[in-house]
Design a protein around this motif. Structure first.
Motif, PDB file in Angstrom:
ATOM      1  N   ALA A   1       0.857  -1.193   0.000  1.00  0.00           N
ATOM      2  CA  ALA A   1       0.000   0.000   0.000  1.00  0.00           C
ATOM      3  C   ALA A   1       0.888   1.235   0.000  1.00  0.00           C
ATOM      4  CB  ALA A   1      -0.915  -0.012   1.205  1.00  0.00           C
ATOM      5  N   ALA A   2       0.976   1.851  -1.159  1.00  0.00           N
ATOM      6  CA  ALA A   2       1.791   3.056  -1.332  1.00  0.00           C
ATOM      7  C   ALA A   2       0.882   4.218  -1.690  1.00  0.00           C
ATOM      8  CB  ALA A   2       2.840   2.833  -2.415  1.00  0.00           C
TER       9      ALA A   2
ATOM     10  N   HIS B   1       2.509  -1.740  12.969  1.00  0.00           N
ATOM     11  CA  HIS B   1       3.754  -2.126  13.627  1.00  0.00           C
ATOM     12  C   HIS B   1       4.927  -1.461  12.908  1.00  0.00           C
ATOM     13  CE1 HIS B   1       5.900  -4.553  16.478  1.00  0.00           C
ATOM     14  NE2 HIS B   1       6.618  -5.162  15.554  1.00  0.00           N
ATOM     15  N   PHE B   2       5.599  -0.563  13.621  1.00  0.00           N
ATOM     16  CA  PHE B   2       6.701   0.205  13.046  1.00  0.00           C
ATOM     17  C   PHE B   2       6.277   0.900  11.752  1.00  0.00           C
ATOM     18  CE2 PHE B   2       8.777  -2.482  16.080  1.00  0.00           C
ATOM     19  CZ  PHE B   2       9.839  -1.720  16.549  1.00  0.00           C
ATOM     20  N   ALA B   3       4.993   1.281  11.678  1.00  0.00           N
ATOM     21  CA  ALA B   3       4.421   2.025  10.557  1.00  0.00           C
ATOM     22  C   ALA B   3       4.379   1.226   9.261  1.00  0.00           C
ATOM     23  CB  ALA B   3       5.194   3.342  10.327  1.00  0.00           C
ATOM     24  N   VAL B   4       4.528  -0.087   9.330  1.00  0.00           N
ATOM     25  CA  VAL B   4       4.688  -0.890   8.120  1.00  0.00           C
ATOM     26  C   VAL B   4       3.639  -1.982   7.968  1.00  0.00           C
ATOM     27  CG1 VAL B   4       6.211  -2.602   7.020  1.00  0.00           C
ATOM     28  CG2 VAL B   4       7.159  -0.442   7.829  1.00  0.00           C
ATOM     29  N   ALA B   5       3.338  -2.743   9.021  1.00  0.00           N
ATOM     30  CA  ALA B   5       2.488  -3.927   8.890  1.00  0.00           C
ATOM     31  C   ALA B   5       1.541  -4.026  10.082  1.00  0.00           C
ATOM     32  CB  ALA B   5       3.342  -5.191   8.785  1.00  0.00           C
ATOM     33  N   MET B   6       0.512  -4.906   9.959  1.00  0.00           N
ATOM     34  CA  MET B   6      -0.504  -5.020  10.993  1.00  0.00           C
ATOM     35  C   MET B   6      -0.849  -6.476  11.248  1.00  0.00           C
ATOM     36  SD  MET B   6      -3.008  -2.015   9.544  1.00  0.00           S
ATOM     37  CE  MET B   6      -3.006  -2.791   7.916  1.00  0.00           C
TER      38      MET B   6
ATOM     39  N   ASN C   1       0.907 -10.358   4.790  1.00  0.00           N
ATOM     40  CA  ASN C   1       1.500  -9.996   3.490  1.00  0.00           C
ATOM     41  C   ASN C   1       0.985  -8.638   2.983  1.00  0.00           C
ATOM     42  OD1 ASN C   1       2.412 -12.577   3.836  1.00  0.00           O
ATOM     43  ND2 ASN C   1       1.541 -13.421   1.942  1.00  0.00           N
ATOM     44  N   PHE C   2       0.621  -7.776   3.908  1.00  0.00           N
ATOM     45  CA  PHE C   2       0.117  -6.437   3.568  1.00  0.00           C
ATOM     46  C   PHE C   2       1.052  -5.435   4.223  1.00  0.00           C
ATOM     47  CE2 PHE C   2      -2.436  -2.651   3.909  1.00  0.00           C
ATOM     48  CZ  PHE C   2      -3.287  -2.680   2.818  1.00  0.00           C
ATOM     49  N   PHE C   3       1.702  -4.627   3.404  1.00  0.00           N
ATOM     50  CA  PHE C   3       2.720  -3.713   3.898  1.00  0.00           C
ATOM     51  C   PHE C   3       2.431  -2.292   3.418  1.00  0.00           C
ATOM     52  CE2 PHE C   3       4.617  -7.891   3.274  1.00  0.00           C
ATOM     53  CZ  PHE C   3       5.120  -8.160   4.545  1.00  0.00           C
ATOM     54  N   MET C   4       2.772  -1.336   4.280  1.00  0.00           N
ATOM     55  CA  MET C   4       2.569   0.072   3.942  1.00  0.00           C
ATOM     56  C   MET C   4       3.899   0.814   3.901  1.00  0.00           C
ATOM     57  SD  MET C   4      -0.862   0.956   6.152  1.00  0.00           S
ATOM     58  CE  MET C   4      -0.328  -0.041   7.537  1.00  0.00           C
ATOM     59  N   LEU C   5       4.011   1.692   2.941  1.00  0.00           N
ATOM     60  CA  LEU C   5       5.119   2.639   2.889  1.00  0.00           C
ATOM     61  C   LEU C   5       4.585   3.994   3.337  1.00  0.00           C
ATOM     62  CD1 LEU C   5       6.759   1.575  -0.488  1.00  0.00           C
ATOM     63  CD2 LEU C   5       7.680   1.200   1.815  1.00  0.00           C
ATOM     64  N   ASN C   6       5.285   4.608   4.307  1.00  0.00           N
ATOM     65  CA  ASN C   6       4.812   5.843   4.931  1.00  0.00           C
ATOM     66  C   ASN C   6       3.416   5.648   5.512  1.00  0.00           C
ATOM     67  OD1 ASN C   6       7.053   7.665   4.545  1.00  0.00           O
ATOM     68  ND2 ASN C   6       6.579   7.592   2.355  1.00  0.00           N
TER      69      ASN C   6
ATOM     70  N   SER D   1      12.816  14.051   4.719  1.00  0.00           N
ATOM     71  CA  SER D   1      12.548  13.513   3.388  1.00  0.00           C
ATOM     72  C   SER D   1      11.795  12.197   3.522  1.00  0.00           C
ATOM     73  CB  SER D   1      13.857  13.286   2.621  1.00  0.00           C
ATOM     74  OG  SER D   1      13.602  12.553   1.441  1.00  0.00           O
ATOM     75  N   LEU D   2      10.557  12.164   3.037  1.00  0.00           N
ATOM     76  CA  LEU D   2       9.791  10.927   3.064  1.00  0.00           C
ATOM     77  C   LEU D   2      10.368   9.896   2.097  1.00  0.00           C
ATOM     78  CD1 LEU D   2       6.066  12.067   3.389  1.00  0.00           C
ATOM     79  CD2 LEU D   2       7.621  11.245   5.162  1.00  0.00           C
ATOM     80  N   ILE D   3      11.184  10.327   1.161  1.00  0.00           N
ATOM     81  CA  ILE D   3      11.851   9.362   0.285  1.00  0.00           C
ATOM     82  C   ILE D   3      12.846   8.540   1.094  1.00  0.00           C
ATOM     83  CG2 ILE D   3      13.367   9.048  -1.708  1.00  0.00           C
ATOM     84  CD1 ILE D   3      12.148  11.467  -2.994  1.00  0.00           C
ATOM     85  N   ASP D   4      13.640   9.212   1.919  1.00  0.00           N
ATOM     86  CA  ASP D   4      14.595   8.483   2.751  1.00  0.00           C
ATOM     87  C   ASP D   4      13.852   7.531   3.684  1.00  0.00           C
ATOM     88  OD1 ASP D   4      17.394   8.181   3.889  1.00  0.00           O
ATOM     89  OD2 ASP D   4      16.298   8.808   5.681  1.00  0.00           O
ATOM     90  N   ILE D   5      12.750   7.975   4.251  1.00  0.00           N
ATOM     91  CA  ILE D   5      11.967   7.132   5.152  1.00  0.00           C
ATOM     92  C   ILE D   5      11.427   5.919   4.402  1.00  0.00           C
ATOM     93  CG2 ILE D   5       9.823   7.055   6.493  1.00  0.00           C
ATOM     94  CD1 ILE D   5      10.496  10.062   7.200  1.00  0.00           C
ATOM     95  N   ALA D   6      10.872   6.133   3.206  1.00  0.00           N
ATOM     96  CA  ALA D   6      10.315   5.023   2.428  1.00  0.00           C
ATOM     97  C   ALA D   6      11.398   4.030   2.017  1.00  0.00           C
ATOM     98  CB  ALA D   6       9.596   5.556   1.194  1.00  0.00           C
TER      99      ALA D   6
END
Length: 506
Positions: A147-148, A385-390, A395-400, A410-415
């Motif tokens: 999920a981006a 969890h750590f802003a990434v998964a739940m 198998n569902f992951f989030m960026l930012n 920079s959200l690019i560095d974070i992503a």
């Protein structure tokens, strides 16, 4: 680079222990990153974008004065420096151009499917895969969803009485009406976050009268701005090490770490420095005592997202600009009527009122194990969890995603750091050692309890209203240092995750 779609299998993926199909939702900054990284691995993937162009928030926002408040050479992918930036802080149009250039350079365009809005995303426990449903009813399956979708893409429209009665033009800053003529007009800007401040700086010398409606003033951090010369850009082209020197400037990163330390500890010397800079900027730049007090916030600096500007205080002192800090009563056909009876006649109203920052992938319906909905899981607040998964959403992951680092980073560095974390979690799936991964519920709840407790103690919880606060008043942020985030993303703690063993059929 190669053309790739879900359902196709490259030579690289054929040699892997297990074939995985990836669906990336969103073709903004994070979706482009995911596509490039998956393509480099030779994975089967597709990117689904609801709009007709890539770029995310940089596609949607095109208002006058739009500028990225992260230095341009720091707001690039680590693997794709760009020598063409025209200035230290880049205009929005240049940022859009950069992302288009990156997509073309890495040849991911054929993998992006435009006009494909994902309206439903459901997990099948038996098949260990997600079914995505698009707005036209078509469905497809993928083992992994990225999920981006970003944060700033659902405009927040204020509920102001009479707004629909306005006889002039009124629109949100992210829905800019290019057909509206602004020169010589009477313009009202409602909102004074970064967008409102940038609009004032861009329009102050174009319009007849400019009224800046501020519910609460902002602290303004003075920053340098300068253009890069043709000779400098040519030097960047021929010697990329010059770009690396800017990106990796020790002073820049020292400032980032010190700034983050200040945010997490309101009583720190770093926070004291931030407040001193902002206060000196206000008191040394605004000459009129009455205007100075209008622009003086009654909360601590950086409690709201700090505004970076090298010219707002100069522009707001222009003769045709008026700062209005009173309460709006209603909009009338010829302008805005204040609660004290003052009428501001206007031709155009711009709603610089931000976004619904708690939506993320929603309104897409996401249903995990046993049909549990994301709306239910996020009933109290968006969390991950750590802003990434739940937990419960394999198998569902989030960026930012929710509770990631926020501020002037920079959200690019974070992503990119988050992608490294996700990529490691996927390795057991690619090796056919597991068919699903998700955070353990107990590990997640322990993390979230620590995060909420720490978030309340940050500068964001020191007493102001902001889009960083969830509906319970808890800052929806990473509450520790930037280095702590970098360390956490460097290597997942695998004991905090549940890996479902692969079946014989996998």
């Amino acid at each position: 680079m190669r053309e790739s779609r879900i359902g196709e299998r490259s030579e690289v993926s054929q040699s892997a222990s297990r074939r995985l199909r990836y669906a990336v939702i969103g073709a903004g900054m994070a979706g482009i990153l995911a596509a490039i990284k998956l393509d480099e691995r030779g994975e089967d993937f597709a990117v689904f974008e609801k709009a007709d162009r890539l770029g995310g928030t940089w596609r949607d926002n095109r208002y006058p004065g739009l500028t990225c408040d992260v230095p341009a050479h720091a707001y690039t992918y680590s693997f794709a420096p760009w020598p063409e930036w025209s200035a230290y802080y880049a205009a929005g149009e240049e940022v859009r151009t950069y992302f288009e250039w990156v997509a073309e350079r890495y040849r991911i365009g054929a993998s992006i499917h435009y006009g494909r809005e994902v309206v439903d995303c459901a997990w099948d426990d038996h098949a260990a895969e997600w079914t995505l449903t698009f707005q036209d009813g078509v469905t497809m399956q993928a083992e992994v969803v990225i999920a981006a979708s970003g944060v700033l893409h659902h405009p927040n429209l204020p509920d102001i009485p009479g707004l629909s009665s306005f006889a002039g033009e009124a629109f949100h800053s992210a829905q800019w009406n290019d057909c509206v003529e602004l020169d010589g007009k009477r313009v009202g800007v409602i909102g004074n976050g970064s967008t409102g401040v940038q609009l004032i700086t861009a329009l102050h010398d174009r319009v007849e009268r400019l009224v800046h409606f501020q519910r609460s003033p902002q602290w303004i951090m003075p920053v340098p701005q300068f253009v890069y010369t043709d000779d400098q850009r040519e030097a960047f082209r021929t010697n990329p090490a010059l770009i690396d020197a800017i990106r990796n400037d020790p002073q820049y990163w020292s400032n980032i770490y010190r700034f983050a330390d200040g945010l997490t500890d309101p009583e720190s010397p770093q926070m004291g420095e931030i407040e001193a800079y902002c206060r000196a900027n206000l008191e040394g730049t605004i000459k009129n005592p009455e205007l100075r007090e209008k622009l003086r916030p009654n909360y601590r600096a950086a409690c709201k997202r700090l505004i970076y500007s090298w010219q707002y205080y100069d522009c707001v002192q222009s003769p045709g600009v008026f700062v209005e800090t009173g309460g709006i009563d209603k909009v009338v056909p010829d302008g805005i009527l204040m609660k004290d009876g003052t009428l501001h006649p206007l031709d155009v109203i711009v709603l610089a009122t931000g976004f619904k920052a708690d939506r993320f992938i929603r309104p897409t319906v996401v249903r995990g194990r046993d049909g549990r909905s994301l709306d239910d899981f996020w009933a109290t607040r968006p969390r991950a969890h750590f802003a990434v998964a739940m937990p419960g959403f394999p198998n569902f992951f989030m960026l930012n995603g929710p509770s990631g680092p926020v501020g002037n980073f920079s959200l690019i560095d974070i992503a990119e750091r988050q992608w490294g974390y996700i990529d490691q979690l996927l390795e057991p799936l690619r090796a056919a050692d597991a068919r699903a991964v998700e955070p353990r519920a107990d590990a997640f709840e322990a993390y979230e309890e620590r995060r909420v407790d720490a978030a309340r103690k940050t500068i964001f919880g020191s007493g102001c209203t902001s889009w960083y606060l969830d509906k319970t008043g808890v800052p929806a942020i990473w509450p520790w240092s930037y280095q702590a985030f970098a360390d956490a993303m460097a290597e997942p703690v695998l004991e905090q995750f549940s890996f479902e063993p692969a079946t014989q059929e996998a």
